[in-house]
Enzyme design. Sequence first.
Site: not given
Ligand code: BES
Ligand code: MN
Length: 493
Positions: A275, A349
């Site tokens: 990230k 997921r």
């Molecule tokens: N934990 C994150 C989702 C999240 C993002 C929660 C911001 C709270 C605030 C999850 O694991 C994630 O990284 N999701 C990605 C999915 C994408 C790679 C398809 C996302 O939401 O960007």
């Molecule tokens: Mn994630």
Amino acid sequence: MEYTFTQEAPEKFATDCLIVGIHENGLLSQAATALDHLLGGEITVIVQRGDIEGKPGQTLPLLRPVGQAQRVILVGMGLQGECKAAQFKEAVARAVQVAADLHVKKIGCFLPEIVIKDRNPAWGLEQAIVATEDALYRFDRLKTRTPKRLMPHSCAFAAPQLSETDAKQALIAGQALARAISFAKDLANLPGNMCTPSYLADQARALGTRTGITITVLEESDMQTLGMGALLAVARGSHEPAKLLVLEYRGEGTKAPIALVGKGVTFDSGGISIKPPANMDEMKFDMCGAATVLATVQAAAELKLPINIVGLVPTTENMPGGSAIKPGDIVTSLSGQTIEILNTDAEGRLILCDALTYAERFKPAAVIDIATLTGACVIALGSQAGGLLSNNEALSQELTSAGQTAADRIWPLPLWEEYQKQLDSNFADMANIGGREAGTITAACFLARFTENYPWAHLDIAGIAYKGGKEKGATGRPISLLVEFLRKRAHPT
Ligand code: BES
Ligand code: MN
Ligand code: ZN
């Protein structure tokens, strides 16, 4: 804080601080009226002067003795009969905050006498406790230089419409709910270096000792034996061993249980698909689903709900590292279906799908998973409502209405077949991401492929489980919703 119920009249109640309501249009609540008589109409004068209009959540402290009380806080409660559930909670929270800032020790709160739109007085008393604890909650155990906070240590509530038995019941329920919410907030606010999967396992075991719930902790070797290739794939990049926590609460013999599955990523760096740095610290909150499950099961046990519940918490870190999964890797889930991991940041997921397959062995009446799953859900619904996606219309409505009642709302998004093709992969049964469009829906579509054998609902709580910015911290949502849902299931009306 100690919570009690009082039948004393406000003008006779000996306390550091009384809290009474003022309605909009100059109308005084019962308690305010009684104090006004004692003061020869002084509150009426204050209201007529416009010092407080009675708008929901406005506060005005009267810093002088009134009757047996050292001081009084007047609180706006909106138009009489029109006070909405959320406004009521907000008003209680504001008033308690003012009282705490004045360093009072003993509070007498007459707000539960206020009529709340579409809610009964027991709800008001319960939620007054929840709102009070919420307002006073701080996570400062890791600060070494904070001056000791002078906290109120007792709060007596008046709820004249309630019988003593009903009031006592509401006190017990409100405190169980408030304790559960604080417990979840504590777990979630704890940083990732302290709240590890092993720490969550210890917390689950301690919960078992406290409440008599059966706790089983599956280790990575057990997952290996079972074939949980998706959960193990996420765990590979981390030095912290992953766990699958299993909580079994038996409140009603042999009836089919409700399974609650909570995402327990104790820190989500994104893995190899790392990230960006901004706000990455907030990914310590990526175990809020797990905290919700532990806390909800605790509340159900404390309330001795006549229902069976299985809590499942897959928990791991998501880290980059020499052994971490890489984009393009293909893994085999517990269901036997293969997954091409195109983005290691779509890890939630992956850990959930194996837990959801594992849930089948409990022959559940319904399965609800709770997860901070997608940033897209924050964009879609903001911080007002969580996302709800389900393969069962009745379950979906039951949950929506529980959220409505609890003032802890979720809102449905479609889970149409048409979205499934976004998960097509050239090399495996499915990809773990579905592209930029409809990110919350495609995440749920992924989970739907593992939940065909039971009624299932997915709560995406990415937008509601915690706040960022100045108010950074866990919210304890959606525990109120789930406890309400379970109570309704336990006592159908
Ligand atoms: N934990 C994150 C989702 C999240 C993002 C929660 C911001 C709270 C605030 C999850 O694991 C994630 O990284 N999701 C990605 C999915 C994408 C790679 C398809 C996302 O939401 O960007
Ligand atoms: Mn994630
Ligand atoms: Zn995540």
